[in-house]
Design an enzyme around this catalytic site. Sequence first.
Site, PDB file in Angstrom:
ATOM      1  N   THR A  96       0.708  -1.295   0.158  1.00 14.88           N
ATOM      2  CA  THR A  96       0.025   0.299   0.188  1.00 14.88           C
ATOM      3  C   THR A  96       1.085   0.882  -0.189  1.00 14.88           C
ATOM      4  OG1 THR A  96      -1.447  -1.119   1.081  1.00 14.88           O
ATOM      5  CG2 THR A  96      -2.023   1.452   1.072  1.00 14.88           C
TER       6      THR A  96
ATOM      7  N   HIS B 267      -8.910 -10.318  -1.134  1.00 14.46           N
ATOM      8  CA  HIS B 267      -7.425  -9.624   0.158  1.00 14.46           C
ATOM      9  C   HIS B 267      -8.202 -10.560   1.232  1.00 14.46           C
ATOM     10  CE1 HIS B 267      -5.113  -8.081   2.898  1.00 14.46           C
ATOM     11  NE2 HIS B 267      -5.224  -6.935   2.708  1.00 14.46           N
ATOM     12  N   GLY B 268      -8.565 -11.732   1.778  1.00 19.23           N
ATOM     13  CA  GLY B 268      -9.407 -11.767   2.663  1.00 19.23           C
ATOM     14  C   GLY B 268      -8.295 -12.256   3.888  1.00 19.23           C
TER      15      GLY B 268
ATOM     16  N   TYR C 213      -9.287  -6.946   7.670  1.00 19.44           N
ATOM     17  CA  TYR C 213      -9.861  -7.022   6.950  1.00 19.44           C
ATOM     18  C   TYR C 213     -11.270  -7.090   6.745  1.00 19.44           C
ATOM     19  CZ  TYR C 213      -5.633  -3.098   6.171  1.00 19.44           C
ATOM     20  OH  TYR C 213      -4.401  -2.678   6.531  1.00 19.44           O
TER      21      TYR C 213
ATOM     22  N   ARG D  93      -5.495 -13.914  -0.122  1.00 18.20           N
ATOM     23  CA  ARG D  93      -4.927 -13.683   0.778  1.00 18.20           C
ATOM     24  C   ARG D  93      -5.440 -14.300   1.667  1.00 18.20           C
ATOM     25  NH1 ARG D  93      -0.583  -8.753   2.357  1.00 18.20           N
ATOM     26  NH2 ARG D  93       0.635 -10.563   2.731  1.00 18.20           N
TER      27      ARG D  93
ATOM     28  N   GLY E 196       8.695  -7.941  -1.053  1.00 17.05           N
ATOM     29  CA  GLY E 196       7.595  -6.672  -0.457  1.00 17.05           C
ATOM     30  C   GLY E 196       8.876  -5.501  -0.731  1.00 17.05           C
TER      31      GLY E 196
END
Length: 347
Positions: free
Chosen positions: A27, A173-174, A178, A225, A316
Amino acid sequence: MITDLLQPFKLNDTIELQNRILMAPLTRCMADDNLVPTQAMVDYYARRAEAGLIISEATIIRPDAQGYPNTPGLFTSAQIQGWKKVTDAVHEQGGKMFAQLWHVGRVAHPHFFDGDVLAPSAIGVEGSVPRMRELTYITPKAATTADIKSLIADYAKAAENALEAGFDGVEIHGANGYLIDQFLHYAANERDDEYGQTPENMSRFALEVVDAVINVIGADKTGLRLSPGAYFNMCEDSRDKAVFDYLLNELNSRALAYLHGGIFDDSMRFASLADKTTSEYLRAAYSGTLVGVGSYNFDTAKAAINANKFDLIAIGRPFIANPDYISKIKNAEEVVPYSDEMLAELV
């Protein structure tokens, strides 16, 4: 036999990666005020196209999904066209790219949109919006069944939009506290309907999102994810493991492109997972392709993959510091160390 991470990897019958090193979703909050990808984002991703697969920064599926400033979206024509410039640039450099589809749930903030903050239950979290600390989180509204059906449809529409934007697939996105992750943990889900109380019910939303996306773009283009261990905007509960045991068993029949562990540090062990790390737990429960993540570099990832802890690695921060990370590894060149100061701009 020693696995060479720099050799191609066949993800499935339709997608082959040029190596096993994925660029993790990062992000960066660099979209414009309409949440459209910028030219700086085009250049940023194109410079990293040597990764086996780029997973985009988390990208919101609709306005009420937003909880951070200037995070890109995939729900307007302008956003789709902005992403098309990104994917075209990545493909021109020989790369592949998945869009990470995101709804932040209870850590959304109405500063960014008109309407309710939605979550499984009306349980808030302490804290404030990153980069906008004056905005404290509010108590969310428990999503109605109609809200849930709308959310599922919007995940599917975002997946359709992702392909229109030129992405090679999507990662749902799991993870990381979130929206989908909130349904999967007892600390955030106190529902008493078909989406709460039991492992089957608490897994229902995640599986319905996965199935809706698969129905639109195919399982071969769909990744997921997950964060089975609660650690970010979430508290551990000993009952959570049963939920993920059920969910992963169901996912084994979906033939996803991959499953991606969502964790900042894969050395973390969780009491709720019988003192296992994220990758240890997922490897034991999931039979498909597994992506490891969590403070790895090339050498530690190579050791982990050769120990069969996972199949692919998402890296990352080294990619932030080194756009040419893959070339440097291939040529045994010095890798620039990451520092937080590098977050100020896209390079």
